[in-house]
Enzyme design. Structure first.
Site, PDB file in Angstrom:
ATOM      1  N   ARG A 244       0.856  -1.191   0.000  1.00  0.00           N
ATOM      2  CA  ARG A 244       0.000   0.000   0.000  1.00  0.00           C
ATOM      3  C   ARG A 244       0.891   1.239   0.000  1.00  0.00           C
ATOM      4  O   ARG A 244       1.425   1.644   1.024  1.00  0.00           O
ATOM      5  CB  ARG A 244      -0.895  -0.004   1.243  1.00  0.00           C
ATOM      6  CG  ARG A 244      -2.140   0.865   1.097  1.00  0.00           C
ATOM      7  CD  ARG A 244      -2.805   1.097   2.439  1.00  0.00           C
ATOM      8  NE  ARG A 244      -2.030   2.046   3.225  1.00  0.00           N
ATOM      9  CZ  ARG A 244      -1.917   2.006   4.553  1.00  0.00           C
ATOM     10  NH1 ARG A 244      -2.483   1.046   5.247  1.00  0.00           N
ATOM     11  NH2 ARG A 244      -1.207   2.919   5.192  1.00  0.00           N
ATOM     12  N   HIS A 248      -4.214   4.430   3.975  1.00  0.00           N
ATOM     13  CA  HIS A 248      -5.256   3.407   4.069  1.00  0.00           C
ATOM     14  C   HIS A 248      -6.553   3.923   3.468  1.00  0.00           C
ATOM     15  O   HIS A 248      -7.268   3.205   2.766  1.00  0.00           O
ATOM     16  CB  HIS A 248      -5.473   3.034   5.544  1.00  0.00           C
ATOM     17  CG  HIS A 248      -6.629   2.123   5.768  1.00  0.00           C
ATOM     18  ND1 HIS A 248      -6.615   0.787   5.434  1.00  0.00           N
ATOM     19  CD2 HIS A 248      -7.874   2.362   6.273  1.00  0.00           C
ATOM     20  CE1 HIS A 248      -7.779   0.239   5.733  1.00  0.00           C
ATOM     21  NE2 HIS A 248      -8.557   1.169   6.236  1.00  0.00           N
ATOM     22  N   TYR A 257       3.561   6.291  10.450  1.00  0.00           N
ATOM     23  CA  TYR A 257       3.984   4.924  10.766  1.00  0.00           C
ATOM     24  C   TYR A 257       4.753   4.224   9.646  1.00  0.00           C
ATOM     25  O   TYR A 257       5.385   3.205   9.881  1.00  0.00           O
ATOM     26  CB  TYR A 257       2.783   4.064  11.181  1.00  0.00           C
ATOM     27  CG  TYR A 257       1.664   4.014  10.166  1.00  0.00           C
ATOM     28  CD1 TYR A 257       1.695   3.117   9.098  1.00  0.00           C
ATOM     29  CD2 TYR A 257       0.563   4.868  10.262  1.00  0.00           C
ATOM     30  CE1 TYR A 257       0.681   3.072   8.169  1.00  0.00           C
ATOM     31  CE2 TYR A 257      -0.467   4.831   9.327  1.00  0.00           C
ATOM     32  CZ  TYR A 257      -0.401   3.934   8.289  1.00  0.00           C
ATOM     33  OH  TYR A 257      -1.417   3.897   7.363  1.00  0.00           O
TER      34      TYR A 257
END
Length: 347
Positions: A244, A248, A257
Site C-alpha cells: 500500500r 489506508h 507509521y
C-alpha cells in the site's frame, strides 16, 4: 512465491487489463483530489495494487460473483459497470443505485454481480462462502471471488469463512491482498505465520503466494483457482504480495507509521509500469498509444465527474423505498405524512 506457466491472455487481453489498471489509477488520483476539496466525503484508493484487483477479476465469468474489500471496487468498471453511476455513489446523489444509503467508495450492483463491502473488516467473507454454497446447491457453475486484506486474516469471520468453505467444498476463491499494512499495523505484527497462504492448509485446501504486482501472475493464479472451483474441487486461497503505497483511506496519515524508504522501494515495483514495459517489450504497445489512452481516459473521467456531480440529490422520501416488496398501508401513510412535513404539500 508460486510460479505459474505464462498466462493464456492474448496481447489484446493484456492491453485490456492495462487499460483498466490505468483507469483505476487515474480515477484514484482524481478522487483523492475531490475528497480534499470537500466534494467527496471519503475515499479509499487502490494505488499500487491495481494488478491484483483487475487481473483477478479478469479471470471471472460475468455470471461469477465478486465480494470485494476496500481496494477491489474498480473491478466493477472492468466488468462493464457504467462510470457515471459508479461516481454518483461517491456523491450519494440520485444517480447512485444505493440511493445514498451506503458510505462513499462502497459501490455495488447486481448488474455486474458485485456485492458492497463493509467497513467492518472481514464480514464479506462468510457472506461470499454462503453465496458460493448456495450456487453449488442449486447446481450452478458459479464461482465466488472473496477478497480481503492481510488484516482480515486476524478476524473471526476469516476463520468461519475458511472453515465453512473447506468443510462444504464451496466454489470460492479467497484472494488476499497482502499489502503489508492493516491500517497502521504492519504484517510482522499481524501474524507469526511464515506466509498467509500457509493458513489455508489448516482448512483443508490449497494456498498459494504470488507476486501481486505482476498482472499475469495474478491472472494465472486466479484463473487456475477459479477453474478448480468450477470443476467442483473446492476452494483455494491466493496471497497476492503487494504494498500500500498510499494512505489506508482519505482519513489516514501514513507518514506517522510508514518508512518513506520502504514506500519508495515499492513504488519502483509499480504494477502499471511493469505491465506497460512488458507490453512495449513485446511490441504490443508504445508510448504514443500510451499517451493517447491516458488522454482518452482522463477526458472520459472528467466528463463523467461533471455529469455525476450535477445530478440532483436523492429524494428524502426514498427512505421509505425498498422496505417491503409491496408497501403496506401504514408505511404509505407515513410516507404521505413525511412528504407533507418536508415539502409543505396538502392532501
Amino acid at each position: 512465491m508460486a510460479t505459474f506457466e505464462p498466462s493464456e491472455l492474448t496481447e489484446a487481453q493484456l492491453v485490456a487489463v492495462y487499460r483498466a489498471m490505468l483507469q483505476s489509477r487515474l480515477m484514484d488520483e482524481r478522487m483523492v483530489s475531490l475528497q480534499r476539496q470537500g466534494r467527496v466525503g471519503f475515499y479509499g484508493t487502490g494505488m499500487g495494487q491495481e494488478a491484483t484487483c483487475i487481473a483477478s477479476a479478469f479471470a471471472l465469468r460475468p455470471t461469477d460473483w465478486l465480494f470485494p474489500g476496500l481496494r477491489e471496487n474498480a473491478a466493477m468498471l472492468l466488468r462493464g459497470y457504467p462510470l457515471v453511476p459508479y461516481l454518483a455513489q461517491l456523491f450519494g446523489n440520485s444517480g447512485d443505485e444505493a440511493k445514498g444509503r451506503q458510505m462513499p467508495a462502497h459501490q455495488f450492483s447486481r448488474r455486474v454481480n458485485q456485492v458492497s463491502w463493509s467497513s467492518c473488516i472481514g464480514t464479506q467473507l462468510p457472506q461470499a462462502v454462503g453465496a458460493a454454497w448456495a450456487a453449488r446447491r442449486k447446481g450452478h457453475d458459479t464461482v465466488v471471488l472473496a477478497c480481503l486484506g492481510d488484516g482480515a486474516t486476524s478476524t473471526g469471520d476469516f476463520h468461519a469463512a475458511m472453515n465453512f468453505a473447506g468443510v462444504l467444498q464451496a466454489p470460492a476463491v479467497f484472494l488476499c491482498q497482502n499489502n503489508h499494512w492493516s491500517i497502521s499495523l504492519h504484517i510482522s505484527q499481524q501474524t507469526k505465520s511464515e506466509t498467509l497462504a500457509l493458513k489455508a492448509s489448516a482448512y483443508g485446501f490449497p494456498g498459494v503466494r504470488v507476486d501481486g504486482n505482476d498482472a499475469e501472475a495474478v491472472y494465472a493464479a486466479t484463473s487456475s483457482a477459479v477453474a478448480r472451483a468450477r470443476a467442483g474441487a473446492g476452494p483455494s486461497f491466493i496471497e497476492a504480495v503487494t504494498y500500500r503505497v498510499g494512505p489506508h483511506s482519505s482519513s489516514d496519515d501514513p507518514t506517522l507509521y510508514q518508512d518513506a524508504r520502504e514506500v519508495e522501494a515499492w513504488r519502483a515495483k509499480d504494477p502499471l509500469e511493469r505491465l506497460r514495459a512488458r507490453l512495449i517489450e513485446r511490441a504490443a504497445w508504445d508510448l504514443a498509444r500510451d499517451e493517447a489512452l491516458r488522454a482518452e481516459l482522463l477526458a472520459a473521467l472528467h466528463a463523467a465527474i461533471l455529469e455525476a456531480e450535477a445530478l440532483p440529490p436523492v429524494p428524502p422520501e426514498s427512505l421509505f423505498d425498498d422496505v417491503y416488496a409491496d408497501e403496506p398501508w401504514h408505511l404509505a401513510e407515513q410516507r404521505r405524512e413525511f412528504v407533507r412535513a418536508t415539502q409543505g404539500t396538502k392532501d
